[in-house]
Write an enzyme that holds these catalytic residues in place. Structure first.
Site, PDB file in Angstrom:
ATOM      1  N   THR A 174      -8.574   6.338  -2.166  1.00  7.96           N
ATOM      2  CA  THR A 174      -9.930   5.766  -2.323  1.00  7.96           C
ATOM      3  C   THR A 174     -10.965   6.866  -2.100  1.00  7.96           C
ATOM      4  O   THR A 174     -12.071   6.793  -2.626  1.00  7.96           O
ATOM      5  CB  THR A 174     -10.166   4.624  -1.321  1.00  7.96           C
ATOM      6  OG1 THR A 174      -9.677   5.011  -0.034  1.00  7.96           O
ATOM      7  CG2 THR A 174      -9.477   3.349  -1.766  1.00  7.96           C
ATOM      8  N   LYS A 234       0.701  14.429   0.703  1.00 10.57           N
ATOM      9  CA  LYS A 234      -0.680  14.707   0.275  1.00 10.57           C
ATOM     10  C   LYS A 234      -0.896  16.199  -0.008  1.00 10.57           C
ATOM     11  O   LYS A 234      -1.884  16.598  -0.590  1.00 10.57           O
ATOM     12  CB  LYS A 234      -1.670  14.198   1.317  1.00 10.57           C
ATOM     13  CG  LYS A 234      -1.655  12.665   1.469  1.00 10.57           C
ATOM     14  CD  LYS A 234      -2.629  12.214   2.546  1.00 10.57           C
ATOM     15  CE  LYS A 234      -2.527  10.725   2.852  1.00 10.57           C
ATOM     16  NZ  LYS A 234      -3.206   9.880   1.849  1.00 10.57           N
ATOM     17  N   LYS A 252     -14.672   7.956  -4.029  1.00  9.02           N
ATOM     18  CA  LYS A 252     -15.938   8.277  -3.341  1.00  9.02           C
ATOM     19  C   LYS A 252     -16.482   9.614  -3.835  1.00  9.02           C
ATOM     20  O   LYS A 252     -17.676   9.754  -4.107  1.00  9.02           O
ATOM     21  CB  LYS A 252     -15.712   8.309  -1.823  1.00  9.02           C
ATOM     22  CG  LYS A 252     -15.337   6.946  -1.252  1.00  9.02           C
ATOM     23  CD  LYS A 252     -14.725   7.032   0.160  1.00  9.02           C
ATOM     24  CE  LYS A 252     -14.041   5.705   0.508  1.00  9.02           C
ATOM     25  NZ  LYS A 252     -13.189   5.787   1.708  1.00  9.02           N
ATOM     26  N   HIS A 266       0.796  -1.239   0.000  1.00 11.15           N
ATOM     27  CA  HIS A 266       0.000   0.000   0.000  1.00 11.15           C
ATOM     28  C   HIS A 266       0.817   1.272   0.000  1.00 11.15           C
ATOM     29  O   HIS A 266       0.254   2.359   0.089  1.00 11.15           O
ATOM     30  CB  HIS A 266      -0.925   0.046   1.215  1.00 11.15           C
ATOM     31  CG  HIS A 266      -1.967  -1.010   1.233  1.00 11.15           C
ATOM     32  ND1 HIS A 266      -3.213  -0.829   0.668  1.00 11.15           N
ATOM     33  CD2 HIS A 266      -1.955  -2.268   1.729  1.00 11.15           C
ATOM     34  CE1 HIS A 266      -3.935  -1.929   0.846  1.00 11.15           C
ATOM     35  NE2 HIS A 266      -3.184  -2.822   1.483  1.00 11.15           N
ATOM     36  N   LYS A 321      -8.402  13.922   4.393  1.00 16.19           N
ATOM     37  CA  LYS A 321      -7.526  12.749   4.410  1.00 16.19           C
ATOM     38  C   LYS A 321      -6.500  12.981   5.502  1.00 16.19           C
ATOM     39  O   LYS A 321      -6.422  14.069   6.061  1.00 16.19           O
ATOM     40  CB  LYS A 321      -6.837  12.572   3.053  1.00 16.19           C
ATOM     41  CG  LYS A 321      -6.147  13.849   2.536  1.00 16.19           C
ATOM     42  CD  LYS A 321      -5.567  13.662   1.139  1.00 16.19           C
ATOM     43  CE  LYS A 321      -6.586  13.747   0.019  1.00 16.19           C
ATOM     44  NZ  LYS A 321      -6.579  12.616  -0.883  1.00 16.19           N
ATOM     45  N   ARG A 322      -5.701  11.941   5.815  1.00 19.36           N
ATOM     46  CA  ARG A 322      -4.625  12.157   6.776  1.00 19.36           C
ATOM     47  C   ARG A 322      -3.763  13.335   6.326  1.00 19.36           C
ATOM     48  O   ARG A 322      -3.590  13.565   5.134  1.00 19.36           O
ATOM     49  CB  ARG A 322      -3.781  10.873   6.905  1.00 19.36           C
ATOM     50  CG  ARG A 322      -4.474   9.746   7.623  1.00 19.36           C
ATOM     51  CD  ARG A 322      -4.893  10.135   9.030  1.00 19.36           C
ATOM     52  NE  ARG A 322      -3.742  10.268   9.886  1.00 19.36           N
ATOM     53  CZ  ARG A 322      -3.386   9.389  10.819  1.00 19.36           C
ATOM     54  NH1 ARG A 322      -4.119   8.303  11.027  1.00 19.36           N
ATOM     55  NH2 ARG A 322      -2.328   9.593  11.566  1.00 19.36           N
TER      56      ARG A 322
HETATM   57  C1  26V Z   1       2.722   5.094   6.367  1.00 23.16           C
HETATM   58  C2  26V Z   1       3.809   5.906   6.537  1.00 23.16           C
HETATM   59  C3  26V Z   1       4.732   5.589   7.624  1.00 23.16           C
HETATM   60  C4  26V Z   1       6.001   6.392   7.611  1.00 23.16           C
HETATM   61  C5  26V Z   1       5.794   7.820   7.170  1.00 23.16           C
HETATM   62  C6  26V Z   1       5.118   7.900   5.838  1.00 23.16           C
HETATM   63  C7  26V Z   1       3.970   7.014   5.719  1.00 23.16           C
HETATM   64  C8  26V Z   1       3.013   7.272   4.751  1.00 23.16           C
HETATM   65  C9  26V Z   1       1.940   6.475   4.595  1.00 23.16           C
HETATM   66  C10 26V Z   1       1.780   5.369   5.396  1.00 23.16           C
HETATM   67  C11 26V Z   1       0.573   4.538   5.257  1.00 23.16           C
HETATM   68  C12 26V Z   1       0.843   3.305   4.520  1.00 23.16           C
HETATM   69  C13 26V Z   1      -0.337   2.431   4.385  1.00 23.16           C
HETATM   70  C14 26V Z   1      -1.545   3.107   3.787  1.00 23.16           C
HETATM   71  O1  26V Z   1      -2.475   3.464   4.475  1.00 23.16           O
HETATM   72  N1  26V Z   1      -1.565   3.236   2.486  1.00 23.16           N
HETATM   73  C15 26V Z   1      -2.736   3.733   1.779  1.00 23.16           C
HETATM   74  O2  26V Z   1      -3.470   2.598   1.352  1.00 23.16           O
HETATM   75  C16 26V Z   1      -4.641   2.969   0.664  1.00 23.16           C
HETATM   76  C17 26V Z   1      -5.388   1.700   0.355  1.00 23.16           C
HETATM   77  O3  26V Z   1      -4.680   0.940  -0.557  1.00 23.16           O
HETATM   78  C18 26V Z   1      -4.292   3.757  -0.576  1.00 23.16           C
HETATM   79  O4  26V Z   1      -5.485   4.140  -1.219  1.00 23.16           O
HETATM   80  C19 26V Z   1      -3.469   4.976  -0.223  1.00 23.16           C
HETATM   81  O5  26V Z   1      -3.044   5.644  -1.395  1.00 23.16           O
HETATM   82  C20 26V Z   1      -2.276   4.565   0.614  1.00 23.16           C
HETATM   83  O6  26V Z   1      -1.566   5.698   1.094  1.00 23.16           O
END
Ligand code: 26V
Length: 825
Positions: free
Chosen positions: A664, A562, A668, A367, A556-557
């Protein structure tokens, strides 16, 4: 009723006449016998619980039928392992899927209760951070709706994602407590408890079944099951969440010596495992508790599914014929080692066969490609906490690298190894998941391609057929039918009732792209949704917004990639432009932001602060008052998204190209008829392909250009000098124009941008600004705007989670889908 080949009646079926009476009786029985309450004194929360318990009975009927059927026929089942399930509320969606919304509302009304009102007091189950967790929740519902027998495994956190308050413009985190009124949806399964070991030592020989791991510490995993019912109540899936319990609630020795704290120490340590969800989009700092969580739920889930299979079939060599295990990111990567351990150590299977079974059973979804987000764990920590698993991982690695050495003597083993030797020895969890899986998927076309070119390039050369793409999907039941009843009514009228069963029929709406009467209807529907949101904005932000203004939304986060910062800087430029030409006919806009920042992510928190500071200035300026408003809605969550998305005119999907794996939220918004302003990133690209270039506003650098610019960065001073308005905006922010009481508040934020434009905020600024002015023009022409809106809704059925699940079922899991496919026109 529908045009699909088979359309069985809902499993729950009453004669219409007595249905409402029966529901009333059921609700009253729950109130009396489960809650011990008299209707005369029942509080809203009692009615909510009684209603949920009554609805749950109907779900259980379906659920038992589904579970029995899949057991009896020995159908292959999907086990979806995810550290996060971001469910949100369940009551309204459950009723709707059961087809009981109307009758339930009437039953409640006749009991003197407003169903809509009590629905809003159900707490969100916020067992997830963002996209990854919400995807898991959409997929559980979609598997129930398409008839894929499935069990989701995760952790039953006592405390989900923190609640966000905004105090003086700053984010404050407050603990979340969703279980404080208990959880009426779940069934506790004391009988389904597994021992989870940690630490200790390994003895014995290398022969299967002759190796013994004696853990130093053992914790119980107790199952809690929640049924999730699919569309029309035909089938249900199970969400099985594990809670950690101590083996011994009290140490008698310590207790008898009067050491009361010591007496509960073991219990506290054990139960800490399922206490709280990690806000994992901050850098994973190698917290031991996080690794304990990962192993805890992975081991419990694997023990459970292996036991179930063995009990039913009496063998394990055929596991992959009956079981598909999907790893939602690398958090359950230990499943590879744990399945090997169960097969070899407990079931005496030899290594080669165990490896074949493991590989054929497991698959993995990636992801994110952000390097700082890729999980690695120190070998030393793993050796201490999971000595047997570390041995197995070394064993997998040795055999894997031997094979590569034989077949591709030139390959670079250091990049392929499951162990990163470059900064301390660490286990690469993505490598472990990749090598242990038969399929590895990305979540959008671009992302899957980038996987092959970047992080997984070396592994892709060894296993060229392993990486595949399944673009994400969203459940249209929650995100369209339930969140947007006005639009749904119009869709039923224009596309036929069958659109509810076959979202593909939504493309018929496209015939109305230039239909003035439909435009009028849409405007009225959107306006009503905006009024509902405006009320929340007034309550939560104290700001009054005009429902006829363009609602421009980024929710979003909060993360640098982003680029909420790009949005707010452009907002400042717009604010300046309006003030310098106050008599131009600026299209009124409301800039809406919402989202949480990880508590230790200082830059993200500073961006929240800046948005609120800009809002305070802009919203109080009489020259721009009826043209521009900025709001930051606190405590973004699933329930808030359900109100915001149907009220949005413009959807901001402006990540640095190559960094948002899919998104996602973008789907929506588009399905609900918002126009996207976005970069060529993640699933934006595929949305653009479907709605057509005229119906989306694309700007900015491509992923390739971003890559090139990172390799060979242009001095930021040069970029700023070449970009109109940018210097002024940056100077104002850095100089304290929006933080007059603390002028240096954003000096660091701006210095950071000037030092290094890693996220291309400066590089993309002008392109974004022009795209926004292009949006002004589109909005000024309603015939164009509403054509775009219709076209977005009409062409986004493909982003249904049902389509995504069918792709997984066919290409990765090799399971048949139980319910008829949608028709394509
Ligand atoms: C984790 C981290 C941890 C270290 C700092 C940067 C960072 C950035 C993002 C994440 C989250 C990783 C997992 C996640 O939630 N990915 C999301 O998954 C969604 C479902 O597939 C996707 O639509 C999003 O684009 C994706 O960011």
């Amino acid at each position: 009723m529908t045009e699909t080949a088979t359309s069985p009646q809902p499993a729950v079926h009453f004669e219409p006449d007595d249905q409402v009476e029966r529901l009333k009786a059921e609700i009253l029985r729950k109130l009396a016998y489960s809650l011990g309450k008299d209707p005369a004194v029942a509080q809203p929360h009692d009615w909510l619980t009684a209603g949920i318990l009554a609805a749950r009975d109907h779900v259980v009927d379906v659920w038992q039928h589904s579970t029995r059927e899949s057991y009896d026929t020995g159908r292959k089942r999907v086990y979806y392992l995810s550290l996060e399930f971001l469910i949100g509320r369940s009551f309204a969606d459950t009723l709707n899927n059961l087809g009981l919304t109307g009758p339930f509302a009437q039953a409640m009304r006749e009991l003197g209760v407003d169903l809509n009102e009590i629905e809003t007091i159900e707490p969100d189950a916020a067992l997830g951070n963002g996209g990854l967790g919400r995807l898991a929740a959409c997929y559980m519902e979609a598997m129930a709706s398409t008839g894929v027998p499935a069990l989701g495994y995760g952790i039953r956190y006592d405390h989900g994602l923190f609640k966000q308050r905004i105090d003086g413009g700053k984010q404050i985190e407050v603990p979340e407590d969703w279980l404080s009124f208990r959880n009426p949806w779940e069934f506790e399964r004391r009988e389904s408890a597994y021992k989870i070991g940690f630490g200790g030592s390994v003895t014995g020989t290398d022969k299967p079944g002759e190796i013994f791991w004696a853990p130093e510490e053992t914790v119980f995993a107790v199952a809690y099951d929640t049924p999730i019912v699919g569309w029309r109540g035909r089938e249900a899936t199970t969400l099985r969440l594990w809670r950690a319990r101590a083996m011994h609630p009290l140490s008698l020795d310590a207790f008898n010596q009067g050491d009361l704290i010591g007496a509960v120490a073991e219990r506290n340590r054990a139960e800490a495992i399922s206490k709280v969800l990690y806000p994992n989009d901050s850098t994973p700092t190698g917290q031991e508790l996080r690794l304990r969580q990962e192993f805890f739920f992975t081991s419990a889930s694997l023990q459970d599914l292996v036991r179930r299979h063995y009990r039913q079939f009496g063998r394990l060599d055929d596991l992959a014929d009956k079981v598909a295990i999907q790893l939602n990111d690398t958090h359950p990567s230990l499943a590879v080692a744990e399945l090997m351990r169960l097969l070899i150590d407990q079931h005496k299977m030899d290594w080669e066969q165990a490896w074949e079974v493991t590989n054929a059973t497991i698959s993995y979804t990636n992801h994110t490609l952000l390097p700082e987000a890729l999980e690695t764990w120190p070998v030393a920590l793993m050796e201490r906490l999971l000595p047997r698993h570390m041995q197995i991982i070394f064993g997998i690695n040795a055999r894997f690298l031997d094979g590569v050495r034989r077949e591709q003597p030139d390959a670079d083993l250091a990049t392929l190894s499951l162990i990163d030797e470059s900064h301390g020895r660490r286990v690469r969890m993505a490598h472990l998941a990749f090598v242990g899986s038969h399929k590895v998927n990305g979540v959008s076309a671009l992302h899957s391609n980038l996987m092959k070119e970047t992080v997984f390039a070396p592994l892709h050369r060894v296993f060229p057929d392993r990486i595949t793409n399944v673009t994400n999907g969203i459940t249209p039941r929650r995100w369209l039918f339930n969140a947007n009843p006005g639009l749904t009514k119009l869709l039923k009228e224009t596309c036929g009732e069958a659109v509810l069963d076959d979202i593909g029929l939504i493309r018929r709406f496209g015939a109305h792209a230039s239909d003035k009467a439909v435009h009028e209807r849409l405007m009225a529907i959107r306006r009503e949704n905006k009024l509902k949101l405006a009320k929340i904005i007034r309550q939560d932000c104290g700001v009054t917004v005009d429902p006829d203004a363009l609602f421009d939304v980024q929710i979003k986060r909060i993360h640098e990639y982003k680029r909420q910062l790009l949005n707010i800087l452009e907002t400042i430029a717009l604010y300046d432009a309006i003030r310098s030409e106050p008599y131009r006919d600026w299209a009124p806009r409301v800039k809406i932001f919402a989202g949480k920042a990880a508590s230790n992510y200082a830059t993200a928190k500073s961006i929240i602060n800046l948005i609120n500071d800009v809002a305070a200035v802009v919203n109080n300026d009489i020259t721009t008052r009826d043209r521009l408003k900025v709001v930051f809605l606190p405590n973004y969550n699933v329930s808030l998204a359900e109100v915001i998305i149907p009220a949005a005119d413009l959807s901001e999907q402006i990540s640095t190209a190559g960094m948002e794996a899919s998104g996602t939220g973008n789907m929506k918004f588009a399905l609900n008829g918002a126009v996207t302003i976005g970069t060529l990133d993640g699933a934006n690209i595929e949305i653009g392909e479907r709605v057509g270039a005229d119906n989306i506003v694309i700007f900015g650098m491509t992923a390739e250009q971003v890559e090139a610019a990172k390799r060979n960065p242009r001095p930021t001073a040069e970029v700023i000098a070449a970009t109109p308005h940018l210097e002024g905006v940056l100077d104002a922010v850095a100089g304290g124009a929006y933080s007059p009481r603390e002028r240096g508040r954003y000096q660091g934020l701006v210095d950071g941008l000037r030092a290094n434009d890693w996220f291309m905020v400066l590089n993309d600024f002008e392109s974004y600004r022009q795209a926004q002015r292009h949006v002004d023009g589109l909005w000024a022409d309603p015939a164009t705007w509403w054509r775009m809106s219709v076209t977005n809704t009409a062409h986004c059925a493909w982003f249904s989670a049902d389509r995504a699940i069918r792709e997984y079922a066919e290409r990765i899991w090799n399971v048949p889908v139980g319910l008829p496919a949608q028709t394509a026109e």
